[in-house]
Design an enzyme around this catalytic site. Structure first.
Site, PDB file in Angstrom:
ATOM      1  N   THR A 143      26.219 -12.895  18.545  1.00 49.21           N
ATOM      2  CA  THR A 143      27.188 -14.063  19.221  1.00 49.21           C
ATOM      3  C   THR A 143      27.015 -13.859  20.964  1.00 49.21           C
ATOM      4  OG1 THR A 143      29.197 -13.139  18.740  1.00 49.21           O
ATOM      5  CG2 THR A 143      28.478 -14.956  17.409  1.00 49.21           C
ATOM      6  N   LYS A 165      25.833  -6.895  14.040  1.00 51.12           N
ATOM      7  CA  LYS A 165      26.296  -7.321  15.504  1.00 51.12           C
ATOM      8  C   LYS A 165      27.615  -6.818  15.700  1.00 51.12           C
ATOM      9  CE  LYS A 165      27.888 -11.317  15.965  1.00 51.12           C
ATOM     10  NZ  LYS A 165      29.248 -11.000  16.201  1.00 51.12           N
ATOM     11  N   THR A 176      32.766 -11.414  15.139  1.00 52.02           N
ATOM     12  CA  THR A 176      33.214 -10.526  14.006  1.00 52.02           C
ATOM     13  C   THR A 176      31.747  -9.355  14.119  1.00 52.02           C
ATOM     14  OG1 THR A 176      33.086 -12.449  12.315  1.00 52.02           O
ATOM     15  CG2 THR A 176      31.790 -10.720  11.630  1.00 52.02           C
TER      16      THR A 176
END
Lengths: 381, 381
Positions: A143, A165, A176
């Site tokens: 993200t 991630k 997250t």
């Protein structure tokens, strides 16, 4: 970098249009063979439907064949509809792969409270080309991370590849931590699950960026057995090495971070207390600010330690920063400028000896910077 | 403002030269009569000698006559010598006031890990003139607070006056929350102690600025009985009102803060869970950043709630910001710009209904700003 996945695994991604940026945002990870798996998920009570679904699949004990991940939308706090959309994402991925939905784990990361655009996922899935390489998947799950996170290890011929991630935010909400480890080692499911719990405790659960645990965090280990058996002890050492590398990458790439903080606590009464003490230091807003400013403010370390719940005697504990002893049951003379210079590094180590017992543990964090505040406050104004 | 202390109390302060700024930094608070007292202190395991001494006095159950406070030096992590210096400070104050050292409580706030300059305290104490007014004391106990904190109430003729300093930092280390409430009501010590525990739980223990609990925090209530008996229920309501006002002042004046955040949680399974949920929201770095940016990011509130440990069902919970409903078991349509405008206030209220039971509670916090990072990181570079 072109990291090849362990045998039997394939992965791929596409631009489904979920991320407003138009970057890749829909990814598949597939095993040609049914895989034993182990799973750890967020304890957040507002967990997303994908987490609830994952827990139910996990409880069934059946093997796993694939993971479908979307980035840009956490599908969290989306009401009853969110559960339906999540199930639909699994069904669509199963259809694409010729599997049953119960063989497919879902994961979502991105904005909270916006309905999942399932039609975009339906259109995107057929476009995903699967390859034996990790990169496309690793990139599509990001993200606001600034770089993909891939790590690997080999154990007696079997391979372990990890993709993750990190904790970052995406307008208008939190993202997250997601971690997926895959291996072609053959490991009985029970051993896999017990071993993974321990690895997660010592690695991913020791990462802190801002103390806010996401609603969508998960860490997965899939073992498809395509290579065959390996010595279990060595195998879990390899898994832990990969998980630890990813954990460090996640902390280093925390929102606004300029450096990685590694806190090592030794001499704790128990291993759990060592980890707790390390987490408290890595998570202290005050010490994180001092780290940013290259200020060897050991009082903040001691205060964080005192709030951790770990047992120690302030008149005995020892604090060492980048190899420089700062405190040992009392003020030590040290050169503040030299210590400040030593803090101007990509990675800063805090070592604490509690002198209570044999427990040791690490935690991974980052500094707290003005950019953290800017990224999370100011983009809407 | 000239707030008069309750009868029998006198206070004063001087510039002893402990603060590098040369501002007032040594203060006395004295009761003409032996006072019943109640005390709550930090749970930090690296607590300062003054806290250890205070706990021992408290355990003795004997009445209290005076408090001596220095600001600018926390006398914490100063080794064995710190204990001796703290004892010496009590002895010197007792000498100045004609009391025994066991009648004098000590409190220190300021830098950690620097030996207390007892000789400055010895020279300063005789210079302190005692008056029936609160201001000099309230100002001398500040560190990086931007304003003194005084609150008062009257209950059936008796008076309650509270003086506090807030969580701020002082080079190179953290400061402390200190609160001193004095009253001329006559309250039996046992009732005073039980009532105070409850008040502190609901007020000072619900303040969070950055999650870092100080080594020197304390909250004291002294009742000298000079006025006489009052109805106990009304008395503790008055005490709570004063404590709550001080708690709000402390949060509002948090490091770098631009506004006060009041979080009210209702419908929790228990009162303790309500307070815990409120604290989690008030303490979330993500939500604090959003508050600074006037961004009605309710997903962050929900995520913080999910990490609080309080029981609730995300499909039922309701979140209201400044009177505007944002979430009710699912996304509510609301005007983001209007909500953003409503957040541009000196005080922002978050109301959460967990819909589990009858428990209610509040917490007090502030926004997280670039100034917080600057104040705590950059002054040494």
């Amino acid at each position: 970098m072109a990291v090849r996945l362990p045998r039997g695994f394939r992965a791929g991604a596409t631009r489904a249009g979920i991320k407003p940026s138009g970057r890749p945002d829909l990814a598949l990870l597939v095993s040609g063979l049914p895989a034993a798996w182990a799973y750890a998920a967020t304890q957040n009570r507002a967990a997303a439907p994908s987490i609830h679904r994952g827990r139910a699949l996990y409880a069934s004990g059946k093997p796993l064949r694939a993971v479908v991940v979307n980035a840009g939308n956490a599908n969290c706090a989306t009401g009853e509809r969110g559960y339906e959309d999540d199930r639909r994402m699994a069904e669509l991925a199963a259809l694409r792969l010729g599997l049953s939905p119960e063989e497919v784990l879902t994961a979502s990361t991105g904005v909270i409270g916006v309905p999942l655009p399932v039609e975009k996922i339906a259109r995107g899935l057929p476009e995903i080309g699967l390859t034996p390489f990790a990169e496309a998947f690793a990139e599509a799950i990001l993200t606001t991370d600034t770089r993909p996170k891939v790590a690997e290890a080999e154990v007696a011929g079997a391979r372990i590849v990890g993709l993750a991630k990190g904790s970052g935010m995406i307008h208008p909400n939190m993202a997250t931590m997601l971690a997926f480890l895959v291996t072609d080692a053959l490991v009985p499911q029970e051993a896999l699950r017990a071993g993974w719990r321990r690895v997660v405790e010592r690695t991913f659960n020791q990462v802190t960026v801002d103390g806010d645990t996401s609603t969508n965090d998960l860490a997965l280990l899939m073992a498809n057995g395509a290579y065959g058996e390996v010595p279990l002890k060595a195998f879990f050492e390899g898994v832990e090495a990969v998980a630890q590398e990813l954990a460090r990458m996640i902390a280093r790439d925390g929102e606004g971070a300029t450096k990685l903080m590694v806190v090592r606590v030794v001499g704790a009464a128990t291993e759990e207390e060592a980890r707790r003490a390390a987490r408290a230091i890595a998570g202290s807003a005050l010490w994180k600010s001092a780290l940013y400013g290259n200020d060897p403010n050991w009082g903040r370390i001691l205060a964080a330690l005192g709030n951790s719940g770990a047992r120690f005697d302030p008149l005995r504990v020892r604090i060492v920063l980048q190899g420089i002893p700062l405190y040992e049951g009392g003020v030590l003379p040290f050169d503040r400028e030299e210590a400040g210079r030593a803090m101007r590094a990509e990675e800063v180590e805090v070592l604490v000896d509690l002198r209570e017992g044999q427990g040791a543990g690490e935690a991974y964090g980052c500094d707290l910077t003005e950019d953290y505040v800017r990224i999370n406050a100011l983009y809407t104004t």
